[in-house]
Each structure stands twice: as structure tokens, then as C-alpha cells.
Scaffold this motif. Structure first.
Motif, mmCIF file in Angstrom:
data_model
loop_
_atom_site.group_PDB
_atom_site.id
_atom_site.type_symbol
_atom_site.label_atom_id
_atom_site.label_comp_id
_atom_site.label_asym_id
_atom_site.label_seq_id
_atom_site.Cartn_x
_atom_site.Cartn_y
_atom_site.Cartn_z
ATOM 1 N N GLU A 184 88.110 23.044 16.725
ATOM 2 C CA GLU A 184 86.655 22.984 16.607
ATOM 3 C C GLU A 184 86.109 24.261 16.007
ATOM 4 O OE1 GLU A 184 82.557 23.691 17.451
ATOM 5 O OE2 GLU A 184 84.179 24.783 18.432
ATOM 6 N N PHE A 185 86.643 25.415 16.427
ATOM 7 C CA PHE A 185 86.195 26.692 15.884
ATOM 8 C C PHE A 185 86.442 26.752 14.381
ATOM 9 C CE2 PHE A 185 87.117 30.980 14.435
ATOM 10 C CZ PHE A 185 86.049 31.707 14.928
ATOM 11 N N ALA A 186 87.649 26.388 13.949
ATOM 12 C CA ALA A 186 87.997 26.461 12.528
ATOM 13 C C ALA A 186 87.122 25.533 11.697
ATOM 14 C CB ALA A 186 89.476 26.124 12.334
ATOM 15 N N LEU A 187 86.859 24.342 12.195
ATOM 16 C CA LEU A 187 86.056 23.381 11.436
ATOM 17 C C LEU A 187 84.574 23.741 11.452
ATOM 18 C CD1 LEU A 187 87.898 20.148 12.541
ATOM 19 C CD2 LEU A 187 87.697 20.986 10.189
ATOM 20 N N ARG A 188 84.128 24.455 12.500
ATOM 21 C CA ARG A 188 82.726 24.889 12.545
ATOM 22 C C ARG A 188 82.469 25.973 11.509
ATOM 23 N NH1 ARG A 188 80.925 28.871 16.003
ATOM 24 N NH2 ARG A 188 82.685 28.469 17.394
ATOM 25 N N TRP A 189 83.397 26.936 11.402
ATOM 26 C CA TRP A 189 83.213 28.009 10.431
ATOM 27 C C TRP A 189 83.587 27.584 9.018
ATOM 28 C CZ3 TRP A 189 80.578 32.327 10.418
ATOM 29 C CH2 TRP A 189 80.211 32.902 11.641
ATOM 30 N N TYR A 190 84.558 26.678 8.913
ATOM 31 C CA TYR A 190 85.060 26.278 7.603
ATOM 32 C C TYR A 190 85.044 24.754 7.495
ATOM 33 C CZ TYR A 190 86.824 31.067 7.995
ATOM 34 O OH TYR A 190 86.929 32.429 8.183
ATOM 35 N N PRO A 191 83.861 24.157 7.417
ATOM 36 C CA PRO A 191 83.801 22.693 7.331
ATOM 37 C C PRO A 191 84.430 22.194 6.037
ATOM 38 C CG PRO A 191 81.645 23.676 6.917
ATOM 39 C CD PRO A 191 82.535 24.780 7.392
ATOM 40 N N PRO A 192 84.878 20.949 6.011
ATOM 41 C CA PRO A 192 85.508 20.424 4.792
ATOM 42 C C PRO A 192 84.601 20.598 3.587
ATOM 43 C CG PRO A 192 85.793 18.901 6.628
ATOM 44 C CD PRO A 192 84.856 19.969 7.105
ATOM 45 N N ALA A 193 85.175 21.109 2.510
ATOM 46 C CA ALA A 193 84.389 21.344 1.297
ATOM 47 C C ALA A 193 84.051 20.013 0.636
ATOM 48 C CB ALA A 193 85.169 22.236 0.339
ATOM 49 N N GLY A 194 82.813 19.890 0.168
ATOM 50 C CA GLY A 194 82.394 18.668 -0.498
ATOM 51 C C GLY A 194 83.008 18.549 -1.884
ATOM 52 N N ALA A 195 83.241 17.326 -2.309
ATOM 53 C CA ALA A 195 83.862 17.087 -3.605
ATOM 54 C C ALA A 195 82.926 17.328 -4.788
ATOM 55 C CB ALA A 195 84.415 15.665 -3.650
ATOM 56 N N PRO A 196 81.619 16.997 -4.698
ATOM 57 C CA PRO A 196 80.757 17.164 -5.880
ATOM 58 C C PRO A 196 80.690 18.617 -6.336
ATOM 59 C CG PRO A 196 79.685 15.816 -4.197
ATOM 60 C CD PRO A 196 80.899 16.411 -3.561
ATOM 61 N N LEU A 197 80.556 18.783 -7.659
ATOM 62 C CA LEU A 197 80.428 20.119 -8.224
ATOM 63 C C LEU A 197 79.116 20.736 -7.752
ATOM 64 C CD1 LEU A 197 81.998 21.943 -10.258
ATOM 65 C CD2 LEU A 197 80.384 21.128 -12.001
ATOM 66 N N PRO A 198 79.129 21.996 -7.284
ATOM 67 C CA PRO A 198 77.890 22.628 -6.827
ATOM 68 C C PRO A 198 76.878 22.739 -7.968
ATOM 69 C CG PRO A 198 79.814 23.887 -6.104
ATOM 70 C CD PRO A 198 80.293 22.875 -7.093
ATOM 71 N N PRO A 199 75.593 22.857 -7.646
ATOM 72 C CA PRO A 199 74.575 22.992 -8.692
ATOM 73 C C PRO A 199 74.749 24.294 -9.474
ATOM 74 C CG PRO A 199 73.636 23.410 -6.532
ATOM 75 C CD PRO A 199 75.009 22.872 -6.302
ATOM 76 N N ALA A 200 74.215 24.303 -10.686
ATOM 77 C CA ALA A 200 74.372 25.455 -11.570
ATOM 78 C C ALA A 200 73.273 26.480 -11.326
ATOM 79 C CB ALA A 200 74.349 25.003 -13.020
ATOM 80 N N LEU A 201 73.660 27.749 -11.434
ATOM 81 C CA LEU A 201 72.680 28.844 -11.466
ATOM 82 C C LEU A 201 72.346 29.123 -12.920
ATOM 83 C CD1 LEU A 201 73.692 31.710 -8.967
ATOM 84 C CD2 LEU A 201 71.687 30.219 -8.868
ATOM 85 N N GLU A 202 71.076 28.973 -13.276
ATOM 86 C CA GLU A 202 70.634 29.271 -14.634
ATOM 87 C C GLU A 202 70.094 30.690 -14.678
ATOM 88 O OE1 GLU A 202 71.189 27.286 -17.013
ATOM 89 O OE2 GLU A 202 71.734 25.480 -15.897
ATOM 90 N N PRO A 203 70.403 31.453 -15.719
ATOM 91 C CA PRO A 203 69.924 32.837 -15.795
ATOM 92 C C PRO A 203 68.411 32.944 -15.638
ATOM 93 C CG PRO A 203 71.572 32.435 -17.491
ATOM 94 C CD PRO A 203 71.264 31.104 -16.869
ATOM 95 N N PHE A 204 68.000 33.919 -14.824
ATOM 96 C CA PHE A 204 66.605 34.268 -14.592
ATOM 97 C C PHE A 204 65.811 33.174 -13.874
ATOM 98 C CE2 PHE A 204 68.038 36.489 -18.430
ATOM 99 C CZ PHE A 204 67.888 37.807 -18.011
ATOM 100 N N ARG A 205 66.504 32.243 -13.230
ATOM 101 C CA ARG A 205 65.811 31.194 -12.478
ATOM 102 C C ARG A 205 66.219 31.295 -11.013
ATOM 103 N NH1 ARG A 205 65.972 25.301 -14.908
ATOM 104 N NH2 ARG A 205 64.826 26.486 -16.499
ATOM 105 N N SER A 206 65.297 31.689 -10.164
ATOM 106 C CA SER A 206 65.567 31.865 -8.739
ATOM 107 C C SER A 206 65.721 30.510 -8.058
ATOM 108 C CB SER A 206 64.418 32.657 -8.102
ATOM 109 O OG SER A 206 64.597 32.762 -6.710
ATOM 110 N N VAL A 207 66.712 30.415 -7.170
ATOM 111 C CA VAL A 207 66.967 29.175 -6.426
ATOM 112 C C VAL A 207 66.808 29.459 -4.941
ATOM 113 C CG1 VAL A 207 68.639 27.375 -5.887
ATOM 114 C CG2 VAL A 207 68.574 28.361 -8.186
ATOM 115 N N PRO A 208 65.873 28.797 -4.251
ATOM 116 C CA PRO A 208 65.724 29.016 -2.806
ATOM 117 C C PRO A 208 66.954 28.541 -2.053
ATOM 118 C CG PRO A 208 64.365 27.172 -3.522
ATOM 119 C CD PRO A 208 64.915 27.813 -4.764
ATOM 120 N N LEU A 209 67.262 29.238 -0.950
ATOM 121 C CA LEU A 209 68.470 28.924 -0.196
ATOM 122 C C LEU A 209 68.207 27.963 0.962
ATOM 123 C CD1 LEU A 209 70.219 32.425 -0.168
ATOM 124 C CD2 LEU A 209 70.803 30.422 -1.535
ATOM 125 N N GLY A 210 67.202 28.236 1.773
ATOM 126 C CA GLY A 210 66.891 27.334 2.873
ATOM 127 C C GLY A 210 68.031 27.161 3.859
#
Length: 361
Positions: free
Chosen positions: A247-273
Motif C-alpha cells: 500500500e505504501f509503495a502504490l500510494r507514493w508511486y501509483p501506476p503511471a498512466g498510458a496517455p502521453l502527458p500534455p505538452a509545455l509550450e514555451p512562455f505559456r504558464s500551466v496551472p498545477l492544481g
């Protein structure tokens, strides 16, 4: 007489900026050794003639070399234990490599040096010719496989379970010092205190409830524990991963999602939430080769890591931890057009008003 124990070297507590709130400090203490999720941890085994410690021979003025190289059978035990942790479905991947410069975890088998590991991200402080993990006795002997599972638990960021402040263990301190001073451990009082008698901060513990079945729990023979009463005759964990370990390992390191993460575009701030302990992942596909800066913003404590994709997997490129500091983490790195990069941001805590965000420029 007790068995052979994992022997972490005493280290000073991390220094945080004075005056932090209890909530903010607790978040930093609980997460400062943990990897960002999605990390590929590369490990290697020392295997050359020069991979050895130089040890003085008492009374002779000479030295002898003690090899760090393990047998193929012992290596196979360690490989199988890495796979057992990975088979839980955690978001951390283990990959064996032959080049130590590519490895975050470097493993030796020096007999007589004890079994130990750097804890979590502390491994990054070691030089590439230094061990981050050692096995000091034969892992193929009956009952010793748990040693490899235990040390890998440390490499993931876990600490000793019997040192949890929630355990309620009352040791006969002098009996413990006397027992560990003899064979097979031959520990001094400082090492015994650090690995057994010292209590962890509640925020450092692996969980809020003591788990006597944990792979991170030492076995203890009769006569060392005074309380709880049921363990006066000894404490004998099974040497396997317990439900709470998983439970500890899965809480800190949950299974990584398959979809490609969103892109960071230069000079465009992305809120984290994000909430405490949560993580956001992004990609960067540079349109030109140049120096880039990646930074976090807002009243928050974060770990910020940039990986470069090589041969289909993310390789650690650079990281910054702004935990407990008045400024935000920034990383400056040369990014190459045509390559893909991953940015991972893990939040310790957001401690003030305003939006937390990440941006590259």
C-alpha cells in the motif's frame, strides 16, 4: 543472539529553513527522499577487478582489497527482488544497465561490510564509482532473500519499521547495545542507536500504524523488547512484502498512466492544481536547440525533474528541490530539437494564496 541486520550509516537530519509551519515542515519531512513517480531507476552491479574496498590489515601496516563483485546467483536474487517490487504495478521502473555512469543505483557485494542502501533520492549524492547499495552476506542462503527486498525498500524511500513512533516498542536499551556489539554485527553504540533505538519523526514513518509484518521490520530475539508484552519472546516478521508495504509503495508511486502527458509550450504558464504529494507530468518537444529554463511558480514546495527520452525511456537529466526555501525551483538545460523531454513536478505543499504553476521558456 540476534541475526544480521541492515546497517544504514548514521546521517544528519535534513536542514530546512527555520520558521516553517508544522504542516509545511511535515510535508517536507515525509517526502524529501521520495522519487518523482514515473522515474526509471537504472541499476548496475560492480563487476571489475578494480571494484573493491581497500582495508587496513591490523598490526601489519599493509592493506588488502576486498571485492565488491558478487556471484551470478546473488545477482539473480537481487534481480528477482527488483522484479517483485515492480510487479506490484508501481509507477517506478527498474532497468539493469552495464554502465555505472547510467545507473542511479550501484550495487556491491562486499562481505563483512554489512547490508545497506542509500534511502531514496539520497542515492543521487553518491559518485558514480561509489556504491549506493551493498550486500554483506550470501543472499542465496535460506531466509536471506528478504534482505534484498528490504534494501530495495530503502532505495524506494522506506525507513525501518521498528523505529516508527507508532510502534510503541520499549527496548531494553543496554541489552540491545550489548547484543549488537557482538557477532555477527559488531556495531558500536552510535550505529545501534541510529538503526534501532532512535525514533523517527511521525512524518518520516512508512505509515500511521506500525506494521510488525513489514519487510522493513527487523526480527528481534527474546530479551530485547520489553513492551508490547506479546513481543518479549521475540519479533519474527516473515521476510516478505506485507499488505502495508504494498500500500505504501502504490500510494507514493501509483501506476503511471498510458496517455502521453500534455505538452509545455514555451512562455505559456500551466496551472498545477495539485494536493500535497500529488504530481503533474508534461512533455517538451523543442522546436529549436537552445538553452531552456523550466520553473515552478507560486507559494509552494516542489520537486522539479527533467528527463530526456533515450531509446524509448526517460533518462534523468536534471532536478531541483525547492522544499522549505523562499524561492521556486528552476532548471536550466540544453534541449535538442527532435528529442522529447519529460517534466515531472511533485508537490510537497502549497503554503500561501495564489496559483501554483509550471512554465518553460
Amino acid at each position: 543472539m540476534t541475526g544480521r541486520y541492515c546497517s544504514l550509516a548514521p546521517q544528519s537530519a535534513p536542514a530546512f529553513t527555520p520558521g516553517l509551519t508544522a504542516e509545511r515542515l511535515g510535508a517536507l519531512v515525509s517526502g524529501h527522499r521520495m522519487w518523482v513517480n514515473g522515474t526509471v531507476l537504472h541499476y548496475c552491479f560492480f563487476d571489475g577487478d578494480s571494484d573493491a574496498s581497500v582495508i587496513p590489515v591490523p598490526g601489519t601496516g599493509s592493506v588488502r582489497r576486498v571485492s565488491w563483485v558478487g556471484t551470478s546467483q546473488q545477482r539473480d536474487v537481487v534481480r528477482a527482488c527488483f522484479q517483485e517490487w515492480r510487479d506490484l504495478g508501481i509507477g517506478i521502473t527498474f532497468v539493469e544497465v552495464g554502465d555505472r555512469s547510467e545507473a542511479e543505483l550501484r550495487i556491491g557485494f562486499q562481505l563483512g561490510d554489512g547490508s545497506w542502501s542509500a534511502v531514496g533520492r539520497d542515492a543521487l549524492r553518491a559518485g558514480q564509482h561509489e556504491r549506493t547499495m551493498n550486500f554483506g552476506w550470501d543472499l542465496t542462503a535460506p531466509g536471506e532473500r528478504g534482505t534484498a527486498l528490504h534494501e530495495i525498500g530503502h532505495a524506494l524511500g522506506m525507513l525501518h519499521e521498528h523505529q516508527s513512533p507508532f510502534a510503541g516498542i520499549h527496548f531494553d536499551d543496554e541489552a540491545v547495545y550489548a547484543d549488537l556489539a557482538g557477532p555477527p554485527n559488531f556495531w558500536g553504540r552510535e550505529r545501534t542507536y541510529f538503526n534501532i533505538l532512535r525514533k523517527l519523526d511521525p512524518d518520516e514513518a512508512n505509515g500511521s500504524v506500525w506494521d510488525p509484518q513489514s519487510i522493513m521490520e527487523y526480527p528481534f530475539p527474546d530479551g530485547l523488547i520489553l513492551e508490547p508484552e506479546q513481543f518479549r519472546g521475540g519479533l519474527h516478521p516473515p521476510g516478505t512484502l506485507s499488505p502495508a508495504d504494498k500500500e505504501f509503495a502504490l500510494r507514493w508511486y501509483p501506476p503511471a498512466g498510458a496517455p502521453l502527458p500534455p505538452a509545455l509550450e514555451p512562455f505559456r504558464s500551466v496551472p498545477l492544481g495539485l494536493g500535497p504529494g500529488e504530481q503533474a507530468d508534461f512533455t517538451i518537444d523543442p522546436q529549436e536547440t537552445r538553452e531552456y529554463t523550466v520553473g515552478a511558480f507560486g507559494a509552494s514546495d516542489t520537486v522539479l525533474v527533467v528527463f530526456e527520452e533515450r531509446d524509448g525511456e526517460p533518462r534523468y537529466l536534471a532536478g531541483r528541490d525547492d522544499g522549505g526555501e523562499p524561492h521556486n525551483a528552476t532548471i536550466r538545460a540544453r534541449l535538442v530539437k527532435g528529442r522529447r523531454y519529460y517534466v515531472r513536478v511533485r508537490l510537497y505543499s502549497a503554503w500561501g494564496p495564489g496559483e501554483t504553476a509550471v512554465m518553460c521558456w
